[in-house]
Motif scaffolding. Structure first.
Motif, PDB file in Angstrom:
ATOM      1  N   THR A 136       0.829  -1.213   0.270  1.00 40.95           N
ATOM      2  CA  THR A 136       0.067   0.094   0.038  1.00 40.95           C
ATOM      3  C   THR A 136       0.706   1.267   0.002  1.00 40.95           C
ATOM      4  N   ASP A 137       2.149   1.208   0.836  1.00 37.02           N
ATOM      5  CA  ASP A 137       2.871   2.153   0.556  1.00 37.02           C
ATOM      6  C   ASP A 137       3.360   2.701  -0.842  1.00 37.02           C
ATOM      7  N   ALA A 138       3.623   1.528  -1.435  1.00 40.94           N
ATOM      8  CA  ALA A 138       4.231   1.596  -3.045  1.00 40.94           C
ATOM      9  C   ALA A 138       2.895   2.436  -3.727  1.00 40.94           C
ATOM     10  N   LEU A 139       1.936   2.022  -3.619  1.00 45.03           N
ATOM     11  CA  LEU A 139       0.809   2.447  -4.243  1.00 45.03           C
ATOM     12  C   LEU A 139       0.451   4.005  -3.918  1.00 45.03           C
ATOM     13  N   LEU A 140       0.456   4.258  -2.725  1.00 44.23           N
ATOM     14  CA  LEU A 140       0.103   5.676  -2.273  1.00 44.23           C
ATOM     15  C   LEU A 140       1.068   6.729  -2.653  1.00 44.23           C
ATOM     16  N   ARG A 141       2.577   6.180  -2.930  1.00 40.19           N
ATOM     17  CA  ARG A 141       3.458   6.912  -3.356  1.00 40.19           C
ATOM     18  C   ARG A 141       3.570   7.036  -4.851  1.00 40.19           C
ATOM     19  N   SER A 142       2.568   6.559  -5.635  1.00 39.87           N
ATOM     20  CA  SER A 142       2.615   6.608  -7.231  1.00 39.87           C
ATOM     21  C   SER A 142       1.449   7.430  -7.505  1.00 39.87           C
ATOM     22  N   LYS A 143       1.568   7.663  -8.968  1.00 39.58           N
ATOM     23  CA  LYS A 143       0.484   8.723  -9.579  1.00 39.58           C
ATOM     24  C   LYS A 143      -0.689   7.997  -9.466  1.00 39.58           C
ATOM     25  N   GLU A 144      -1.938   8.684  -8.864  1.00 41.20           N
ATOM     26  CA  GLU A 144      -3.164   8.143  -8.819  1.00 41.20           C
ATOM     27  C   GLU A 144      -3.189   7.194  -7.725  1.00 41.20           C
ATOM     28  N   GLY A 145      -2.097   7.033  -7.210  1.00 35.39           N
ATOM     29  CA  GLY A 145      -1.970   6.139  -6.030  1.00 35.39           C
ATOM     30  C   GLY A 145      -3.139   5.746  -4.896  1.00 35.39           C
ATOM     31  N   ALA A 146      -3.440   7.022  -4.407  1.00 35.41           N
ATOM     32  CA  ALA A 146      -4.592   6.898  -3.398  1.00 35.41           C
ATOM     33  C   ALA A 146      -5.962   6.373  -3.973  1.00 35.41           C
ATOM     34  N   GLU A 147      -6.240   6.578  -5.022  1.00 30.93           N
ATOM     35  CA  GLU A 147      -7.496   5.984  -5.643  1.00 30.93           C
ATOM     36  C   GLU A 147      -7.159   4.659  -5.622  1.00 30.93           C
ATOM     37  N   LYS A 148      -6.154   4.064  -6.171  1.00 30.62           N
ATOM     38  CA  LYS A 148      -5.609   2.653  -6.285  1.00 30.62           C
ATOM     39  C   LYS A 148      -5.680   1.801  -4.956  1.00 30.62           C
ATOM     40  N   ALA A 149      -5.020   2.549  -4.096  1.00 33.92           N
ATOM     41  CA  ALA A 149      -4.903   1.918  -2.746  1.00 33.92           C
ATOM     42  C   ALA A 149      -6.358   1.999  -1.708  1.00 33.92           C
ATOM     43  N   ALA A 150      -7.063   2.739  -2.184  1.00 31.59           N
ATOM     44  CA  ALA A 150      -8.319   2.850  -1.568  1.00 31.59           C
ATOM     45  C   ALA A 150      -9.037   1.752  -2.015  1.00 31.59           C
ATOM     46  N   SER A 151      -9.138   1.443  -3.528  1.00 31.03           N
ATOM     47  CA  SER A 151      -9.775   0.145  -4.142  1.00 31.03           C
ATOM     48  C   SER A 151      -9.023  -1.149  -3.798  1.00 31.03           C
ATOM     49  N   VAL A 152      -7.932  -1.307  -3.390  1.00 26.74           N
ATOM     50  CA  VAL A 152      -7.453  -2.315  -2.762  1.00 26.74           C
ATOM     51  C   VAL A 152      -7.894  -2.697  -1.348  1.00 26.74           C
ATOM     52  N   LEU A 153      -7.725  -1.515  -0.743  1.00 31.18           N
ATOM     53  CA  LEU A 153      -8.343  -1.819   0.642  1.00 31.18           C
ATOM     54  C   LEU A 153      -9.853  -2.369   0.567  1.00 31.18           C
ATOM     55  N   ARG A 154     -10.504  -1.738  -0.034  1.00 29.15           N
ATOM     56  CA  ARG A 154     -12.171  -2.111  -0.163  1.00 29.15           C
ATOM     57  C   ARG A 154     -12.151  -3.350  -0.556  1.00 29.15           C
ATOM     58  N   GLN A 155     -11.436  -4.088  -1.790  1.00 33.95           N
ATOM     59  CA  GLN A 155     -11.300  -5.411  -2.097  1.00 33.95           C
ATOM     60  C   GLN A 155     -10.800  -6.357  -1.047  1.00 33.95           C
ATOM     61  N   CYS A 156      -9.841  -6.091  -0.079  1.00 31.25           N
ATOM     62  CA  CYS A 156      -9.298  -6.625   0.865  1.00 31.25           C
ATOM     63  C   CYS A 156     -10.709  -7.012   1.749  1.00 31.25           C
ATOM     64  N   LEU A 157     -11.477  -5.941   2.140  1.00 31.40           N
ATOM     65  CA  LEU A 157     -12.274  -6.281   2.999  1.00 31.40           C
ATOM     66  C   LEU A 157     -13.377  -7.166   2.728  1.00 31.40           C
ATOM     67  N   LYS A 158     -13.593  -7.118   1.105  1.00 30.66           N
ATOM     68  CA  LYS A 158     -14.573  -8.009   0.706  1.00 30.66           C
ATOM     69  C   LYS A 158     -14.238  -9.416   0.857  1.00 30.66           C
ATOM     70  N   VAL A 159     -13.005  -9.711   0.451  1.00 34.50           N
ATOM     71  CA  VAL A 159     -12.658 -10.987   0.350  1.00 34.50           C
ATOM     72  C   VAL A 159     -12.372 -11.828   1.771  1.00 34.50           C
ATOM     73  N   LEU A 160     -12.073 -10.765   2.679  1.00 34.70           N
ATOM     74  CA  LEU A 160     -11.729 -11.538   4.187  1.00 34.70           C
ATOM     75  C   LEU A 160     -13.015 -12.072   4.836  1.00 34.70           C
ATOM     76  N   GLN A 161     -12.900 -13.268   5.493  1.00 33.35           N
ATOM     77  CA  GLN A 161     -13.854 -13.658   6.459  1.00 33.35           C
ATOM     78  C   GLN A 161     -14.292 -12.699   7.245  1.00 33.35           C
ATOM     79  N   ARG A 162     -15.681 -12.928   7.831  1.00 35.68           N
ATOM     80  CA  ARG A 162     -16.070 -12.219   9.018  1.00 35.68           C
ATOM     81  C   ARG A 162     -15.094 -12.041  10.018  1.00 35.68           C
ATOM     82  N   SER A 163     -14.635 -11.104  10.500  1.00 35.73           N
ATOM     83  CA  SER A 163     -13.480 -10.904  11.643  1.00 35.73           C
ATOM     84  C   SER A 163     -12.240 -11.172  11.108  1.00 35.73           C
TER      85      SER A 163
END
Length: 221
Positions: A136-163
């Motif tokens: 995520t650090d690498a994404l945030l420090r790249s062009k348009e990184g904040a948007e990509k990093a936020a998308s990755v975070l949301r995808q992580c939460l979707k594929v994780l089990q409850r808790s």
């Protein structure tokens, strides 16, 4: 830092500098963060099945293989990276060194995967733990990184089990990262996730942190 070609070039150049393979560690190795990871494996193991672990953006780090090797509990570790060169190097290294798991039921695989397309490979509630050491650090420090990093975070939460949990290891100050995590996790109608931070320690003059994001579903609705 968000381009496949840049990482292919990086791992090609890094591997060519030495006649023998050497793991390249961003920030630090497994020993520095083992105490953050092991309790989450123990909690997830209550389901009485192999704990599903993703090392997201693994590069040529020994983190994923170390979890596989050292876990007393059965785990299925997927080491995924956007660079096929990093994936090939790790497969060859593990095969050549015959890395054996502490638990005979544990499994490990290496996968070429763009973390910005995580949900193209994993369905909802697929994983117990996602480990992110610098991705995520690498994404945030790249062009348009904040948007990509936020998308990755949301995808992580979707594929994780409850808790299930996402661990982000970073040198970013909590004043900035916590606000970003809380805001990004609540985007696009996702339920609020629990966000916390612990200090990993100071290494080579830099203070590192472990950010834990726990999915309390309805993130898939």
């Amino acid at each position: 830092m968000d381009k496949k070609s840049a990482w292919d070039r990086f791992y090609s150049e890094t591997s060519s500098r030495s006649p023998s393979f050497k793991n390249f560690e961003w920030f630090f190795g497994f020993d520095a963060v083992q105490d953050f990871i092991t309790p989450l494996l123990q909690t997830a193991s209550l389901s009485r099945r192999p704990v599903q672990v993703l090392d997201m953006g693994c590069g040529t780090s020994a983190l994923g293989p170390s979890i596989y090797r050292d876990s007393a509990l059965p785990v299925r570790v997927t080491c995924a990276d956007i660079s096929p060169i990093a994936v090939r190097l790790m497969r060859e290294h593990v095969r050549a060194n015959a890395v054996r798991p502490r638990n005979a039921s544990s499994q490990m695989e290496f996968l070429e995967l763009d973390c910005t397309r995580l949900d193209s490979h994993y369905g909802p509630n697929s994983l117990d733990l996602i480990v992110d050491k610098g991705t995520t650090d690498a994404l945030l420090r790249s062009k348009e990184g904040a948007e990509k990093a936020a998308s990755v975070l949301r995808q992580c939460l979707k594929v994780l089990q409850r808790s299930g949990s996402l661990l982000q290891f970073s040198d970013e100050d909590p004043d900035a990262r916590l606000v970003w995590l809380e805001t990004a996790a609540q985007g696009q109608g996702l339920a609020a996730a629990e966000v916390g931070v612990q200090e990993v320690g100071v290494l080579r003059g830099v203070c590192y942190y472990c950010y834990q994001v726990t999915a309390h579903h309805d993130v898939n609705k």
